[in-house]
Write a protein that holds these residues in place. Structure first.
Motif, PDB file in Angstrom:
ATOM      1  N   SER A 190      -0.716  -5.024 -11.643  1.00 17.74           N
ATOM      2  CA  SER A 190      -0.711  -4.208 -12.860  1.00 17.74           C
ATOM      3  C   SER A 190      -2.093  -3.613 -13.118  1.00 17.74           C
ATOM      4  O   SER A 190      -2.230  -2.421 -13.393  1.00 17.74           O
ATOM      5  CB  SER A 190      -0.277  -5.064 -14.055  1.00 17.74           C
ATOM      6  OG  SER A 190      -0.423  -4.361 -15.272  1.00 17.74           O
ATOM      7  N   ASP A 191      -3.096  -4.455 -12.997  1.00 17.57           N
ATOM      8  CA  ASP A 191      -4.465  -4.056 -13.295  1.00 17.57           C
ATOM      9  C   ASP A 191      -4.970  -2.963 -12.363  1.00 17.57           C
ATOM     10  O   ASP A 191      -5.680  -2.043 -12.774  1.00 17.57           O
ATOM     11  CB  ASP A 191      -5.357  -5.295 -13.164  1.00 17.57           C
ATOM     12  CG  ASP A 191      -6.593  -5.217 -14.032  1.00 17.57           C
ATOM     13  OD1 ASP A 191      -6.660  -4.331 -14.884  1.00 17.57           O
ATOM     14  OD2 ASP A 191      -7.489  -6.058 -13.854  1.00 17.57           O
ATOM     15  N   LEU A 192      -4.590  -3.046 -11.088  1.00 10.96           N
ATOM     16  CA  LEU A 192      -5.117  -2.126 -10.085  1.00 10.96           C
ATOM     17  C   LEU A 192      -4.098  -1.097  -9.609  1.00 10.96           C
ATOM     18  O   LEU A 192      -4.300  -0.426  -8.608  1.00 10.96           O
ATOM     19  CB  LEU A 192      -5.644  -2.935  -8.896  1.00 10.96           C
ATOM     20  CG  LEU A 192      -6.807  -3.886  -9.265  1.00 10.96           C
ATOM     21  CD1 LEU A 192      -7.099  -4.851  -8.137  1.00 10.96           C
ATOM     22  CD2 LEU A 192      -8.051  -3.080  -9.622  1.00 10.96           C
ATOM     23  N   LYS A 193      -2.994  -0.998 -10.363  1.00  9.58           N
ATOM     24  CA  LYS A 193      -1.957   0.015 -10.082  1.00  9.58           C
ATOM     25  C   LYS A 193      -1.431  -0.082  -8.644  1.00  9.58           C
ATOM     26  O   LYS A 193      -1.236   0.925  -7.964  1.00  9.58           O
ATOM     27  CB  LYS A 193      -2.516   1.426 -10.341  1.00  9.58           C
ATOM     28  CG  LYS A 193      -3.096   1.617 -11.743  1.00  9.58           C
ATOM     29  CD  LYS A 193      -2.050   1.464 -12.813  1.00  9.58           C
ATOM     30  CE  LYS A 193      -2.580   1.796 -14.206  1.00  9.58           C
ATOM     31  NZ  LYS A 193      -3.599   0.848 -14.704  1.00  9.58           N
ATOM     32  N   ILE A 194      -1.191  -1.307  -8.209  1.00  9.61           N
ATOM     33  CA  ILE A 194      -0.630  -1.539  -6.873  1.00  9.61           C
ATOM     34  C   ILE A 194       0.890  -1.555  -6.988  1.00  9.61           C
ATOM     35  O   ILE A 194       1.445  -2.317  -7.782  1.00  9.61           O
ATOM     36  CB  ILE A 194      -1.113  -2.893  -6.306  1.00  9.61           C
ATOM     37  CG1 ILE A 194      -2.633  -2.879  -6.100  1.00  9.61           C
ATOM     38  CG2 ILE A 194      -0.391  -3.225  -4.999  1.00  9.61           C
ATOM     39  CD1 ILE A 194      -3.217  -4.229  -5.714  1.00  9.61           C
ATOM     40  N   PRO A 195       1.608  -0.698  -6.246  1.00 11.84           N
ATOM     41  CA  PRO A 195       3.074  -0.735  -6.288  1.00 11.84           C
ATOM     42  C   PRO A 195       3.548  -2.144  -5.924  1.00 11.84           C
ATOM     43  O   PRO A 195       3.041  -2.741  -4.968  1.00 11.84           O
ATOM     44  CB  PRO A 195       3.494   0.280  -5.217  1.00 11.84           C
ATOM     45  CG  PRO A 195       2.298   1.167  -5.052  1.00 11.84           C
ATOM     46  CD  PRO A 195       1.103   0.290  -5.276  1.00 11.84           C
TER      47      PRO A 195
ATOM     48  N   ASN B  37       0.853  -1.185   0.000  1.00 10.50           N
ATOM     49  CA  ASN B  37       0.000   0.000   0.000  1.00 10.50           C
ATOM     50  C   ASN B  37       0.893   1.241   0.000  1.00 10.50           C
ATOM     51  O   ASN B  37       1.716   1.406   0.907  1.00 10.50           O
ATOM     52  CB  ASN B  37      -0.893  -0.014   1.244  1.00 10.50           C
ATOM     53  CG  ASN B  37      -1.900   1.117   1.254  1.00 10.50           C
ATOM     54  OD1 ASN B  37      -1.570   2.256   0.918  1.00 10.50           O
ATOM     55  ND2 ASN B  37      -3.124   0.827   1.640  1.00 10.50           N
ATOM     56  N   PRO B  38       0.754   2.126  -0.992  1.00 13.40           N
ATOM     57  CA  PRO B  38       1.624   3.306  -1.065  1.00 13.40           C
ATOM     58  C   PRO B  38       1.449   4.261   0.113  1.00 13.40           C
ATOM     59  O   PRO B  38       2.310   5.104   0.360  1.00 13.40           O
ATOM     60  CB  PRO B  38       1.205   3.960  -2.386  1.00 13.40           C
ATOM     61  CG  PRO B  38      -0.186   3.489  -2.628  1.00 13.40           C
ATOM     62  CD  PRO B  38      -0.212   2.080  -2.109  1.00 13.40           C
ATOM     63  N   GLN B  39       0.342   4.127   0.845  1.00 12.44           N
ATOM     64  CA  GLN B  39       0.104   4.980   2.010  1.00 12.44           C
ATOM     65  C   GLN B  39       0.626   4.357   3.302  1.00 12.44           C
ATOM     66  O   GLN B  39       0.579   4.973   4.362  1.00 12.44           O
ATOM     67  CB  GLN B  39      -1.406   5.247   2.157  1.00 12.44           C
ATOM     68  CG  GLN B  39      -2.072   5.834   0.922  1.00 12.44           C
ATOM     69  CD  GLN B  39      -1.402   7.107   0.458  1.00 12.44           C
ATOM     70  OE1 GLN B  39      -1.045   7.953   1.268  1.00 12.44           O
ATOM     71  NE2 GLN B  39      -1.232   7.253  -0.854  1.00 12.44           N
ATOM     72  N   SER B  40       1.121   3.136   3.210  1.00 12.55           N
ATOM     73  CA  SER B  40       1.617   2.446   4.395  1.00 12.55           C
ATOM     74  C   SER B  40       2.863   3.141   4.939  1.00 12.55           C
ATOM     75  O   SER B  40       3.669   3.693   4.188  1.00 12.55           O
ATOM     76  CB  SER B  40       1.956   0.993   4.053  1.00 12.55           C
ATOM     77  OG  SER B  40       2.743   0.394   5.066  1.00 12.55           O
TER      78      SER B  40
ATOM     79  N   SER C  23      -7.650  -0.744   1.133  1.00 15.11           N
ATOM     80  CA  SER C  23      -8.341  -0.008   2.194  1.00 15.11           C
ATOM     81  C   SER C  23      -7.430   0.329   3.369  1.00 15.11           C
ATOM     82  O   SER C  23      -7.851   1.008   4.304  1.00 15.11           O
ATOM     83  CB  SER C  23      -9.539  -0.826   2.703  1.00 15.11           C
ATOM     84  OG  SER C  23      -9.093  -2.012   3.349  1.00 15.11           O
ATOM     85  N   GLY C  24      -6.194  -0.155   3.320  1.00 14.78           N
ATOM     86  CA  GLY C  24      -5.252   0.148   4.382  1.00 14.78           C
ATOM     87  C   GLY C  24      -5.242  -0.848   5.523  1.00 14.78           C
ATOM     88  O   GLY C  24      -4.542  -0.651   6.525  1.00 14.78           O
ATOM     89  N   GLN C  25      -5.986  -1.925   5.393  1.00 14.53           N
ATOM     90  CA  GLN C  25      -5.992  -2.945   6.442  1.00 14.53           C
ATOM     91  C   GLN C  25      -4.715  -3.779   6.422  1.00 14.53           C
ATOM     92  O   GLN C  25      -4.382  -4.439   7.393  1.00 14.53           O
ATOM     93  CB  GLN C  25      -7.207  -3.865   6.271  1.00 14.53           C
ATOM     94  CG  GLN C  25      -8.541  -3.161   6.435  1.00 14.53           C
ATOM     95  CD  GLN C  25      -9.707  -4.095   6.180  1.00 14.53           C
ATOM     96  OE1 GLN C  25      -9.851  -5.119   6.832  1.00 14.53           O
ATOM     97  NE2 GLN C  25     -10.537  -3.763   5.205  1.00 14.53           N
TER      98      GLN C  25
END
Length: 292
Positions: free
Chosen positions: A212-217, A117-120, A198-200
Motif C-alpha cells: 500500500s505504502d509503495l503502490k506495489i500491485p 512488478n507491474p513491468q514484469s 528494480s526489476g530483479q
C-alpha cells in the motif's frame, strides 16, 4: 608493559560502553524494528517524532528474529524494539533469555500479500489467472524472506502449505518455493522491496503496509489462507535511553502516531499488553489507556 596493556583495555572498554550509552547523552533514540516498516519509520514516523520532541531518531531494520538473536547475543543494543510477531518477544523474556523484554504491546496488524512488478512479463497473468498458478510459471523470479530470521518468511511457508491443501495441489510448495531456505528466493527483508521495484524480482511476499505504502500491485489470498504481521512494541530492559524510549512509544501510540500508521497501510488495532504491566512507564500506560 602489563600496566600499559591493562590501561589500554580499560580505555577500550570505556570507549565501547561510552558508545553504547551515547544515545542517553546526545538525545538520540535507537529503534530496532521489523524490516517491513522501513518506509514508515524512516520517512514518516522518525521525522515526525524528531520534529515533535527534538530527540534524534536512529533506526535499524531487519527481520524480527534476526534482531532478537542479535539482542540476545549482545551484538546489538537499542532502546525500542518493534517486532512483526509476538512470538519473537517471548524469545527475549525471562531470566533464561536475558530479561531483555518484560512487557510488550500489540498495536497494529498487516496482512500478507503477493506483490508483483507491474513491468514484469508475468504481470498480466496475475490479472487473469489465480496467483498460485502464476507463481508456478517457468522462469518467474520470486522473492521472500528467511523463515528462520523473519516472521514474514515463516508466514509465507505456512500460507503456501495451506494453499496446497485448499487448491488440492500437493506439490505446490515445492513448485513455487522449493526448499524453505532456497537461496534463489530468500533475501534480507529490508532489501526485498527494492529488488522487486528494480526489476530483479517478478513477484514476492509482502505485508499490506509495504504494498500500500509503495503502490506495489498486490493480490490478497483467500480468507482461508490469511496470514498477517502482528506488530508489537516494547522498551528493552537495558535501554541506554529509557526516557527517550518512553517518549517514542508515547508518540507512536498517540492519536497522531496511529494516524501515521493508517496512512501507511497499517491496520491499527486496540492495544493489548502482554507481560509485566507494572514495568510499563506511566506515560506509556496513559497513552495505551487513551487508545482503548
Amino acid at each position: 608493559m602489563i600496566r600499559k596493556l591493562v590501561a589500554s583495555v580499560v580505555v577500550v572498554a570505556a570507549g565501547v560502553f561510552g558508545a553504547q550509552d551515547a544515545s542517553a547523552q546526545d538525545g538520540t533514540i535507537n529503534v530496532l524494528y521489523a524490516g517491513s516498516l522501513v518506509n514508515l519509520m524512516e520517512r514518516s514516523v522518525g521525522p515526525a517524532f524528531e520534529k515533535e520532541t527534538g530527540v534524534h531518531f536512529q533506526g535499524y531494520a531487519a527481520g524480527s528474529n534476526k534482531i532478537a538473536n542479535e539482542i540476545k547475543g549482545k551484538l546489538r543494543r537499542g532502546d525500542v524494539f518493534i517486532s512483526a510477531s509476538p512470538k519473537v518477544n517471548t524469545s527475549l523474556m525471562g531470566a533464561a533469555n536475558g530479561d531483555h523484554v518484560t512487557w510488550y504491546v500489540n498495536f497494529a496488524e498487516s496482512p500478507l500479500m503477493i506483490g508483483y512488478n507491474p513491468q514484469s512479463k508475468f504481470a498480466a497473468q496475475f490479472k487473469s489467472k489465480r496467483w498460485d498458478e502464476v507463481l508456478q510459471e517457468p522462469g518467474i523470479r520470486i522473492g521472500r524472506t528467511d523463515p528462520k530470521l523473519d516472521p514474514k518468511g515463516a508466514f509465507t511457508v505456512e500460507m503456501m502449505t495451506r494453499a496446497a491443501t485448499l487448491y488440492k495441489e500437493p506439490d505446490l510448495v515445492q513448485k513455487t518455493l522449493g526448499a524453505p531456505e532456497n537461496p534463489e528466493q530468500v533475501l534480507p527483508e529490508e532489501t526485498l522491496v527494492g529488488r522487486l521495484q528494480s526489476g530483479q524480482l517478478d513477484a514476492g511476499f509482502f505485508y499490506s503496509t509495504e504494498t500500500s505504502d509503495l503502490k506495489i500491485p498486490a493480490i490478497q489470498p483467500a480468507p482461508e489462507l490469511q496470514a498477517k504481521a502482528s506488530y508489537t512494541i516494547t522498551i528493552l530492559g537495558d535501554a541506554p535511553n529509557a526516557k527517550g524510549a518512553a517518549s517514542f512509544v508515547d508518540f507512536l501510540m498517540s492519536a497522531k502516531g496511529r494516524e501515521l500508521l493508517k496512512e501507511h497501510g497499517v491496520d491499527v488495532v486496540k492495544p493489548t499488553v502482554v507481560g509485566n504491566v507494572q514495568a510499563i512507564p506511566p506515560s506509556v500506560q496513559a497513552v495505551i489507556d487513551a487508545a482503548q
